[in-house]
Motif scaffolding. Structure first.
Motif, mmCIF file in Angstrom:
data_model
loop_
_atom_site.group_PDB
_atom_site.id
_atom_site.type_symbol
_atom_site.label_atom_id
_atom_site.label_comp_id
_atom_site.label_asym_id
_atom_site.label_seq_id
_atom_site.Cartn_x
_atom_site.Cartn_y
_atom_site.Cartn_z
ATOM 1 N N UNK A 116 11.238 113.806 -84.887
ATOM 2 C CA UNK A 116 11.365 112.921 -86.025
ATOM 3 C C UNK A 116 11.323 113.749 -87.307
ATOM 4 N N UNK A 117 11.657 113.109 -88.423
ATOM 5 C CA UNK A 117 11.706 113.810 -89.701
ATOM 6 C C UNK A 117 11.538 112.820 -90.842
ATOM 7 N N UNK A 118 11.469 113.368 -92.043
ATOM 8 C CA UNK A 118 11.507 112.605 -93.279
ATOM 9 C C UNK A 118 12.791 113.019 -93.987
ATOM 10 N N UNK A 119 13.619 112.071 -94.378
ATOM 11 C CA UNK A 119 14.862 112.374 -95.083
ATOM 12 C C UNK A 119 14.687 112.016 -96.555
ATOM 13 N N UNK A 120 15.083 112.939 -97.432
ATOM 14 C CA UNK A 120 14.967 112.744 -98.872
ATOM 15 C C UNK A 120 16.317 112.933 -99.536
ATOM 16 N N UNK A 121 16.718 111.961 -100.339
ATOM 17 C CA UNK A 121 17.888 112.124 -101.191
ATOM 18 C C UNK A 121 17.444 112.825 -102.458
ATOM 19 N N UNK A 122 18.044 113.987 -102.744
ATOM 20 C CA UNK A 122 17.566 114.792 -103.881
ATOM 21 C C UNK A 122 18.719 115.271 -104.740
ATOM 22 N N UNK A 123 18.587 115.048 -106.070
ATOM 23 C CA UNK A 123 19.631 115.493 -106.995
ATOM 24 C C UNK A 123 19.064 116.039 -108.312
ATOM 25 N N UNK A 173 18.782 116.000 -98.583
ATOM 26 C CA UNK A 173 20.186 115.607 -98.513
ATOM 27 C C UNK A 173 20.749 115.442 -99.920
ATOM 28 N N UNK A 174 21.892 116.065 -100.144
ATOM 29 C CA UNK A 174 22.656 115.894 -101.374
ATOM 30 C C UNK A 174 24.032 115.436 -100.957
ATOM 31 N N UNK A 175 24.341 114.194 -101.261
ATOM 32 C CA UNK A 175 25.645 113.657 -100.908
ATOM 33 C C UNK A 175 26.493 113.480 -102.149
ATOM 34 N N UNK A 176 27.674 114.043 -102.126
ATOM 35 C CA UNK A 176 28.570 113.928 -103.273
ATOM 36 C C UNK A 176 30.007 113.936 -102.799
ATOM 37 N N UNK A 177 30.604 112.797 -102.866
ATOM 38 C CA UNK A 177 32.013 112.706 -102.515
ATOM 39 C C UNK A 177 32.790 112.603 -103.816
ATOM 40 N N UNK A 178 33.631 113.573 -104.103
ATOM 41 C CA UNK A 178 34.387 113.515 -105.354
ATOM 42 C C UNK A 178 35.410 112.388 -105.336
ATOM 43 N N UNK A 179 35.794 111.928 -106.519
ATOM 44 C CA UNK A 179 36.830 110.896 -106.574
ATOM 45 C C UNK A 179 38.173 111.456 -106.115
ATOM 46 N N UNK A 219 17.234 114.563 -110.450
ATOM 47 C CA UNK A 219 16.973 113.543 -111.458
ATOM 48 C C UNK A 219 15.455 113.301 -111.515
ATOM 49 N N UNK A 220 14.964 112.714 -112.615
ATOM 50 C CA UNK A 220 13.522 112.431 -112.693
ATOM 51 C C UNK A 220 13.025 111.590 -111.522
ATOM 52 N N UNK A 221 13.809 110.616 -111.101
ATOM 53 C CA UNK A 221 13.396 109.799 -109.962
ATOM 54 C C UNK A 221 13.318 110.599 -108.675
ATOM 55 N N UNK A 222 14.270 111.486 -108.457
ATOM 56 C CA UNK A 222 14.246 112.264 -107.215
ATOM 57 C C UNK A 222 13.138 113.310 -107.237
ATOM 58 N N UNK A 223 12.745 113.772 -108.409
ATOM 59 C CA UNK A 223 11.619 114.720 -108.490
ATOM 60 C C UNK A 223 10.316 114.052 -108.066
ATOM 61 N N UNK A 224 10.109 112.805 -108.507
ATOM 62 C CA UNK A 224 8.911 112.071 -108.058
ATOM 63 C C UNK A 224 8.999 111.778 -106.566
#
Length: 137
Positions: free
Chosen positions: A1-8, A34-40, A10-15
């Motif tokens: 098992x694991x803990x998944x974190x969305x991180x970018x 995890x950093x997800x970025x799909x360009x337009x 931003x102030x919210x992701x730092x907390x």
């Protein structure tokens, strides 16, 4: 098992990072950053250049998170994915059998998030795993 974190970074992701590191340490589980970025767009050299630039931004962004997790003795896995953030987090959670997906909020109103489709709101609607939303401020 694991803990998944969305991180970018931003102030919210730092907390959210602090919360996820603490949770991973307490449970002695790896933290999947995890950093997800799909360009337009979707085709051509401009798309590929944008895709490469976003991937580099993502790798740079998670370096801080890896250092903080390392300092707490938490193992990390980094995934920079060419997907929209919510889908990237759901896919990573499935691959790493996550107990929970942790994300920060940007402090916008719930109505604005519902109308514009914030990542936390999308996760709450789409994920079959628990989602921990950490307020930005």
């Amino acid at each position: 098992m694991s803990i998944v974190l969305g991180y970018d970074e931003s102030p919210g992701s730092r907390r959210a990072l602090a919360m996820a590191v603490d949770l991973a340490a307490r449970l002695d589980e790896p933290l999947v950053l995890v950093y997800g970025a799909e360009p337009p767009g979707g085709m051509g050299e401009e798309f590929r250049a944008h895709q490469r630039a976003l991937a580099e931004i993502g790798r740079t962004a998670v370096e801080h998170a890896v250092a903080e997790a390392d300092a707490a003795g938490v193992r990390t896995v980094v995934e920079v994915l060419d997907e929209k953030p919510a889908q990237a987090l759901i896919d990573a959670a499935d691959r790493h059998d996550a107990r929970v997906i942790v994300v920060g909020t940007s402090g916008e109103s719930p109505l604005r998030g519902a109308l514009l489709g914030s990542v936390p709101h999308k996760l709450l609607q789409l994920s079959d795993r628990p989602v921990l939303c950490v307020p930005a401020g």
